[in-house]
Design a protein around this motif. Structure first.
Motif, PDB file in Angstrom:
ATOM      1  N   LEU A  90       0.810  -1.224   0.000  1.00 35.83           N
ATOM      2  CA  LEU A  90       0.000   0.000   0.000  1.00 35.83           C
ATOM      3  C   LEU A  90       0.840   1.269   0.000  1.00 35.83           C
ATOM      4  O   LEU A  90       0.303   2.371  -0.208  1.00 35.83           O
ATOM      5  N   GLU A  91       2.156   1.149   0.207  1.00 35.71           N
ATOM      6  CA  GLU A  91       3.045   2.314   0.140  1.00 35.71           C
ATOM      7  C   GLU A  91       3.716   2.452  -1.227  1.00 35.71           C
ATOM      8  O   GLU A  91       4.482   3.395  -1.453  1.00 35.71           O
ATOM      9  N   ASP A  92       3.457   1.534  -2.120  1.00 35.13           N
ATOM     10  CA  ASP A  92       4.044   1.540  -3.455  1.00 35.13           C
ATOM     11  C   ASP A  92       3.130   2.318  -4.407  1.00 35.13           C
ATOM     12  O   ASP A  92       1.986   1.935  -4.643  1.00 35.13           O
ATOM     13  N   THR A  93       3.630   3.394  -4.968  1.00 33.54           N
ATOM     14  CA  THR A  93       2.809   4.213  -5.871  1.00 33.54           C
ATOM     15  C   THR A  93       2.532   3.500  -7.197  1.00 33.54           C
ATOM     16  O   THR A  93       1.612   3.889  -7.925  1.00 33.54           O
ATOM     17  N   ASP A  94       3.331   2.472  -7.524  1.00 29.47           N
ATOM     18  CA  ASP A  94       3.126   1.706  -8.760  1.00 29.47           C
ATOM     19  C   ASP A  94       2.416   0.382  -8.498  1.00 29.47           C
ATOM     20  O   ASP A  94       2.502  -0.535  -9.314  1.00 29.47           O
ATOM     21  N   ARG A  95       1.721   0.282  -7.390  1.00 31.82           N
ATOM     22  CA  ARG A  95       1.076  -0.985  -7.027  1.00 31.82           C
ATOM     23  C   ARG A  95      -0.072  -1.311  -7.989  1.00 31.82           C
ATOM     24  O   ARG A  95      -0.518  -0.463  -8.772  1.00 31.82           O
ATOM     25  N   TYR A  96      -0.534  -2.572  -7.893  1.00 29.78           N
ATOM     26  CA  TYR A  96      -1.709  -2.967  -8.675  1.00 29.78           C
ATOM     27  C   TYR A  96      -2.878  -2.025  -8.386  1.00 29.78           C
ATOM     28  O   TYR A  96      -3.087  -1.604  -7.237  1.00 29.78           O
ATOM     29  N   SER A  97      -3.653  -1.760  -9.408  1.00 29.99           N
ATOM     30  CA  SER A  97      -4.946  -1.117  -9.170  1.00 29.99           C
ATOM     31  C   SER A  97      -5.873  -2.159  -8.545  1.00 29.99           C
ATOM     32  O   SER A  97      -5.572  -3.368  -8.546  1.00 29.99           O
ATOM     33  N   VAL A  98      -6.999  -1.710  -8.019  1.00 35.03           N
ATOM     34  CA  VAL A  98      -7.959  -2.640  -7.417  1.00 35.03           C
ATOM     35  C   VAL A  98      -8.428  -3.664  -8.450  1.00 35.03           C
ATOM     36  O   VAL A  98      -8.511  -4.869  -8.168  1.00 35.03           O
ATOM     37  N   GLY A  99      -8.708  -3.205  -9.666  1.00 35.97           N
ATOM     38  CA  GLY A  99      -9.154  -4.115 -10.710  1.00 35.97           C
ATOM     39  C   GLY A  99      -8.075  -5.113 -11.103  1.00 35.97           C
ATOM     40  O   GLY A  99      -8.361  -6.302 -11.334  1.00 35.97           O
ATOM     41  N   GLU A 100      -6.821  -4.673 -11.196  1.00 34.43           N
ATOM     42  CA  GLU A 100      -5.721  -5.575 -11.536  1.00 34.43           C
ATOM     43  C   GLU A 100      -5.546  -6.642 -10.460  1.00 34.43           C
ATOM     44  O   GLU A 100      -5.319  -7.815 -10.763  1.00 34.43           O
ATOM     45  N   PHE A 101      -5.682  -6.220  -9.202  1.00 32.68           N
ATOM     46  CA  PHE A 101      -5.545  -7.195  -8.121  1.00 32.68           C
ATOM     47  C   PHE A 101      -6.680  -8.209  -8.158  1.00 32.68           C
ATOM     48  O   PHE A 101      -6.455  -9.410  -7.938  1.00 32.68           O
ATOM     49  N   GLN A 102      -7.893  -7.770  -8.457  1.00 30.25           N
ATOM     50  CA  GLN A 102      -9.012  -8.714  -8.551  1.00 30.25           C
ATOM     51  C   GLN A 102      -8.746  -9.750  -9.645  1.00 30.25           C
ATOM     52  O   GLN A 102      -9.046 -10.938  -9.467  1.00 30.25           O
ATOM     53  N   ASN A 103      -8.167  -9.321 -10.751  1.00 32.22           N
ATOM     54  CA  ASN A 103      -7.823 -10.264 -11.829  1.00 32.22           C
ATOM     55  C   ASN A 103      -6.777 -11.279 -11.357  1.00 32.22           C
ATOM     56  O   ASN A 103      -6.850 -12.454 -11.701  1.00 32.22           O
ATOM     57  N   VAL A 104      -5.807 -10.816 -10.585  1.00 28.35           N
ATOM     58  CA  VAL A 104      -4.777 -11.713 -10.038  1.00 28.35           C
ATOM     59  C   VAL A 104      -5.426 -12.761  -9.140  1.00 28.35           C
ATOM     60  O   VAL A 104      -5.104 -13.960  -9.208  1.00 28.35           O
ATOM     61  N   VAL A 105      -6.338 -12.324  -8.286  1.00 33.40           N
ATOM     62  CA  VAL A 105      -7.019 -13.254  -7.374  1.00 33.40           C
ATOM     63  C   VAL A 105      -7.856 -14.255  -8.152  1.00 33.40           C
ATOM     64  O   VAL A 105      -7.799 -15.467  -7.895  1.00 33.40           O
ATOM     65  N   GLU A 106      -8.630 -13.774  -9.125  1.00 30.13           N
ATOM     66  CA  GLU A 106      -9.467 -14.679  -9.922  1.00 30.13           C
ATOM     67  C   GLU A 106      -8.621 -15.722 -10.647  1.00 30.13           C
ATOM     68  O   GLU A 106      -8.974 -16.913 -10.669  1.00 30.13           O
ATOM     69  N   LYS A 107      -7.535 -15.297 -11.230  1.00 29.80           N
ATOM     70  CA  LYS A 107      -6.673 -16.211 -11.964  1.00 29.80           C
ATOM     71  C   LYS A 107      -6.074 -17.255 -11.026  1.00 29.80           C
ATOM     72  O   LYS A 107      -6.035 -18.454 -11.350  1.00 29.80           O
ATOM     73  N   THR A 108      -5.626 -16.822  -9.867  1.00 29.26           N
ATOM     74  CA  THR A 108      -4.990 -17.744  -8.911  1.00 29.26           C
ATOM     75  C   THR A 108      -6.010 -18.738  -8.362  1.00 29.26           C
ATOM     76  O   THR A 108      -5.723 -19.935  -8.258  1.00 29.26           O
TER      77      THR A 108
END
Length: 417
Positions: A396-414
């Motif tokens: 959460l301190e990384d300005t280049d972190r996943y967006s919320v939507g990108e993270f949801q895609n990561v979770v769905e894929k995993t």
């Protein structure tokens, strides 16, 4: 010449005088031959060490030649005594970052690591638990020092005459209460010809901590030189080689004792590490509300189980209140937590307890498939235990972190795998 057509008595007479000796002197002859063979056999091995080198091929650290025994001592050039770390560091930093970096140093220079942490590590040392017993006595060659290479500790060198020295290490050494030994070195072994190397406080920090390009770090510290900070890299790019190295060292050397572990979360969980007490060195306290959109993305992707690791009673109560109807939350209720910015190790005299609790959180978080976190040595230790979390995590301190939507895609894929 003996012949088969000789009379029997003639054959026996010749046989009894073979080599010109009467049969009654044969035992003396055999004894002489045996003694000569043993003398030649011993002489042929008396000047060869176990590695196949001759006696004038000294060990790399200029110590005396090893005794001729089948000991693992001959496989290393000395021992690295890991006994210290910055005195104000806490458990996650000491047990992982500072120990890992000293083990990497040992590997670079063919030293066997031996951990016996001293009372100097004040936020980890517990006098009631770690200050007891007879301590450890060992005999080693003393006088080796790590040479400096642009402020990074370099290879050991002999700056003074090596001297055999009897050492006494007080207390239990802390480490073995929580982990298995990192090597099979035993102080009772006859390895007294070994050189002992021990890094000084300055060689550990800022040496390893800030200046060695091969060391692991928990975040970009404010005092890092440009060739270490590498500001042209994203956080994930900067962390990746260090997490790989940390994972390699942890897999080989650092094994947590199972008897100290607490309840583990269900599979496919998401771990939350929310540190809200003391947080310094260029980091910020991340509001709990910043975690919530990513937690909702986890729910939207079909996630159900959460492991919460936090040092704050406020965070603990608030998250359970807000999410216990949506998620199954695992979080020990009897851990020491802070009501303000006071560090947990300052809230109790039992550092043994806070050591155990932080290791329980680290191990439990590493069993999750996803991680939400801020910058912390604890979060990095989790990555070292589970390298898959490098891709399946959000800082959460990384300005280049996943967006919320990108993270949801990561979770769905995993979760679909």
């Amino acid at each position: 010449m003996l012949s088969s057509d000789m009379p029997p008595n003639t054959f026996r007479r010749h046989r009894s005088n073979i080599f010109g000796f009467s049969i009654r002197f044969r035992p003396i002859l055999l004894a002489l031959i045996t003694s000569l063979f043993l003398f030649l056999h011993v002489a042929s091995f008396s000047n060869i060490d176990l590695s196949g080198n001759f006696e004038n091929d000294k060990l790399a650290l200029n110590v005396s030649i090893a005794p001729r025994n089948l000991s693992k001592c001959s496989l290393f050039d000395g021992i690295l005594l890991i006994s210290s770390a910055p005195r104000l560091a806490a458990a996650g930093t000491i047990f992982f970052q500072y120990v890992i970096n000293q083990i990497i140093y040992a590997n670079r220079y063919n030293l066997m690591p031996f951990i016996h942490l001293s009372a100097n590590v004040r936020h980890v040392f517990d006098p009631v638990v770690h200050g007891v017993g007879n301590g450890v006595d060992l005999t080693l060659q003393h006088g080796m020092r790590a040479s400096p290479i642009e402020e990074c500790p370099g290879p050991p060198e002999n700056r003074s005459s090596l001297m055999k020295q009897d050492l006494h290490l007080a207390g239990t050494g802390i480490w073995n209460h929580y982990f298995y030994p990192v090597s099979d070195f035993l102080p009772t072994e006859n390895c007294s010809y070994w050189s002992m190397v021990e890094l000084s406080a300055d060689q550990i920090k800022p040496g390893l901590h800030a200046h060695c390009p091969w060391a692991v770090r928990s975040w970009r510290y404010p005092d890092l030189p440009p060739h270490i900070a590498l500001d042209n890299l994203t956080d994930k790019e900067w962390y990746w080689p260090m997490r790989q190295k940390g994972h390699e060292i942890v897999q080989k050397y650092i094994k947590i004792r199972p008897e100290i572990l607490g309840p583990l979360p269900a599979k496919a969980c998401i771990g939350l590490h929310v540190r809200h007490s003391d947080k310094k060195a260029g980091r910020k306290q991340t509001p709990l509300s910043d975690f919530y959109p990513y937690l909702q993305a986890f729910v939207n992707a079909g996630g159900l189980h959460v492991y919460l690791a936090t040092d704050s009673t406020i965070v603990h109560g608030k998250l359970i209140q807000d999410w216990n109807r949506t998620l199954e939350i695992t979080s020990p209720t009897d851990m020491i937590r802070s009501k303000d910015r006071t560090a947990t190790f300052k809230l109790t005299s039992s550092h043994h307890r806070t050591n155990v609790e932080v290791l329980q959180d680290i191990y439990a978080l590493s069993k999750c498939s996803f991680l939400l976190h801020g910058r912390s040595a604890v979060s990095e230790a989790v990555m070292y235990l589970n390298l898959d979390l490098h891709e399946n995590s959000v800082d959460l301190e990384d300005t280049d972190r996943y967006s919320v939507g990108e993270f949801q895609n990561v979770v769905e894929k995993t979760l679909s795998q």
